[in-house]
Design a protein around this motif. Structure first.
Motif, PDB file in Angstrom:
ATOM      1  N   GLY A  19     101.720 -23.140 -85.611  1.00 43.42           N
ATOM      2  CA  GLY A  19     102.112 -24.503 -85.963  1.00 43.42           C
ATOM      3  C   GLY A  19     102.635 -24.608 -87.375  1.00 43.42           C
ATOM      4  N   ALA A  20     103.450 -25.618 -87.583  1.00 37.00           N
ATOM      5  CA  ALA A  20     104.018 -25.888 -88.900  1.00 37.00           C
ATOM      6  C   ALA A  20     102.927 -26.367 -89.848  1.00 37.00           C
ATOM      7  N   PHE A  21     103.162 -26.156 -91.127  1.00 34.24           N
ATOM      8  CA  PHE A  21     102.230 -26.657 -92.131  1.00 34.24           C
ATOM      9  C   PHE A  21     102.947 -26.806 -93.462  1.00 34.24           C
ATOM     10  N   ALA A  22     102.273 -27.448 -94.397  1.00 30.82           N
ATOM     11  CA  ALA A  22     102.807 -27.621 -95.742  1.00 30.82           C
ATOM     12  C   ALA A  22     101.807 -27.039 -96.730  1.00 30.82           C
ATOM     13  N   VAL A  23     102.347 -26.515 -97.818  1.00 26.11           N
ATOM     14  CA  VAL A  23     101.490 -25.982 -98.878  1.00 26.11           C
ATOM     15  C   VAL A  23     101.872 -26.656-100.193  1.00 26.11           C
ATOM     16  N   PHE A  24     100.856 -27.163-100.885  1.00 23.67           N
ATOM     17  CA  PHE A  24     101.013 -27.808-102.183  1.00 23.67           C
ATOM     18  C   PHE A  24     100.762 -26.742-103.243  1.00 23.67           C
ATOM     19  N   LEU A  25     101.782 -26.427-104.025  1.00 25.99           N
ATOM     20  CA  LEU A  25     101.674 -25.435-105.084  1.00 25.99           C
ATOM     21  C   LEU A  25     101.471 -26.162-106.415  1.00 25.99           C
ATOM     22  N   TYR A  26     100.484 -25.726-107.178  1.00 26.21           N
ATOM     23  CA  TYR A  26     100.102 -26.431-108.400  1.00 26.21           C
ATOM     24  C   TYR A  26      99.600 -25.450-109.458  1.00 26.21           C
ATOM     25  N   LEU A  40      98.227 -36.809-102.345  1.00 24.82           N
ATOM     26  CA  LEU A  40      97.990 -36.048-101.118  1.00 24.82           C
ATOM     27  C   LEU A  40      96.588 -36.301-100.562  1.00 24.82           C
ATOM     28  N   GLU A  41      95.613 -36.496-101.438  1.00 30.25           N
ATOM     29  CA  GLU A  41      94.257 -36.811-100.977  1.00 30.25           C
ATOM     30  C   GLU A  41      94.226 -38.145-100.242  1.00 30.25           C
ATOM     31  N   ILE A  42      95.000 -39.120-100.703  1.00 30.52           N
ATOM     32  CA  ILE A  42      95.098 -40.412-100.006  1.00 30.52           C
ATOM     33  C   ILE A  42      95.676 -40.192 -98.611  1.00 30.52           C
ATOM     34  N   ILE A  43      96.737 -39.387 -98.523  1.00 34.11           N
ATOM     35  CA  ILE A  43      97.363 -39.096 -97.229  1.00 34.11           C
ATOM     36  C   ILE A  43      96.383 -38.368 -96.318  1.00 34.11           C
ATOM     37  N   MET A  44      95.632 -37.418 -96.862  1.00 32.76           N
ATOM     38  CA  MET A  44      94.658 -36.678 -96.058  1.00 32.76           C
ATOM     39  C   MET A  44      93.537 -37.585 -95.561  1.00 32.76           C
ATOM     40  N   THR A  45      93.217 -38.625 -96.319  1.00 34.33           N
ATOM     41  CA  THR A  45      92.214 -39.594 -95.872  1.00 34.33           C
ATOM     42  C   THR A  45      92.736 -40.360 -94.655  1.00 34.33           C
ATOM     43  N   MET A  46      94.023 -40.688 -94.673  1.00 35.84           N
ATOM     44  CA  MET A  46      94.631 -41.414 -93.560  1.00 35.84           C
ATOM     45  C   MET A  46      94.885 -40.497 -92.362  1.00 35.84           C
ATOM     46  N   GLN A  47      95.242 -39.241 -92.627  1.00 31.90           N
ATOM     47  CA  GLN A  47      95.586 -38.276 -91.568  1.00 31.90           C
ATOM     48  C   GLN A  47      94.846 -36.957 -91.812  1.00 31.90           C
ATOM     49  N   PRO A  48      93.541 -36.913 -91.518  1.00 32.59           N
ATOM     50  CA  PRO A  48      92.773 -35.691 -91.816  1.00 32.59           C
ATOM     51  C   PRO A  48      93.235 -34.455 -91.041  1.00 32.59           C
ATOM     52  N   ALA A  49      93.962 -34.632 -89.948  1.00 30.48           N
ATOM     53  CA  ALA A  49      94.435 -33.491 -89.160  1.00 30.48           C
ATOM     54  C   ALA A  49      95.753 -32.920 -89.684  1.00 30.48           C
ATOM     55  N   LEU A  50      96.291 -33.515 -90.741  1.00 26.88           N
ATOM     56  CA  LEU A  50      97.567 -33.047 -91.298  1.00 26.88           C
ATOM     57  C   LEU A  50      97.428 -31.590 -91.750  1.00 26.88           C
ATOM     58  N   PRO A  51      98.316 -30.704 -91.287  1.00 23.15           N
ATOM     59  CA  PRO A  51      98.211 -29.297 -91.672  1.00 23.15           C
ATOM     60  C   PRO A  51      98.745 -29.064 -93.093  1.00 23.15           C
ATOM     61  N   LEU A  52      97.887 -29.304 -94.064  1.00 24.10           N
ATOM     62  CA  LEU A  52      98.253 -29.220 -95.472  1.00 24.10           C
ATOM     63  C   LEU A  52      97.225 -28.381 -96.208  1.00 24.10           C
ATOM     64  N   VAL A  53      97.699 -27.404 -96.959  1.00 16.83           N
ATOM     65  CA  VAL A  53      96.821 -26.565 -97.780  1.00 16.83           C
ATOM     66  C   VAL A  53      97.371 -26.584 -99.203  1.00 16.83           C
ATOM     67  N   LYS A  54      96.599 -26.033-100.126  1.00 13.61           N
ATOM     68  CA  LYS A  54      97.079 -25.951-101.507  1.00 13.61           C
ATOM     69  C   LYS A  54      96.835 -24.549-102.029  1.00 13.61           C
ATOM     70  N   SER A  55      97.564 -24.201-103.091  1.00 13.58           N
ATOM     71  CA  SER A  55      97.419 -22.887-103.693  1.00 13.58           C
ATOM     72  C   SER A  55      97.851 -22.941-105.152  1.00 13.58           C
TER      73      SER A  55
END
Length: 106
Positions: A19-26, A40-55
């Protein structure tokens, strides 16, 4: 949002069939990165199943070079069979939400 190491991120990229996903680089001391992470934390609160990771880009020399990351914060959207989409300008929660929401359907 799960924080991935370079090897874990490479493994995830190599398994895009999952599956597709997004990665937040910081980086930890980047003020703009902190603001983006809050959005992004606000978005994850609204959509906890969103395939988003960070690195943390400081620990991703290979990926940074291969993907030609020019600055942080950066959100990279990865989908099988498609070119990577890089986002460097995060204007609002609403804009980010609209750009990331299609990942739920992918």
């Amino acid at each position: 949002m799960q924080d991935l190491t370079q090897q874990a991120l490479l493994n995830r990229v190599n398994n895009l069939d999952d599956g597709a996903f997004a990665v937040f680089l910081y980086t930890p001391f980047c003020g703009t990165c902190k603001i983006t992470e809050r959005m992004l934390e606000i978005i994850m609160t609204m959509q906890p199943a969103l395939p988003l990771v960070k690195s943390n880009i400081n620990f991703l020399p290979q990926i940074s070079r291969e993907w030609q990351i020019t600055s942080v914060p950066c959100i990279v959207i990865l989908e099988a069979g498609k070119e990577k989409e890089m986002m460097y300008r995060m204007q609002s929660v609403d804009e980010l939400y609209r750009r990331l929401l299609p990942l739920l359907k992918a």
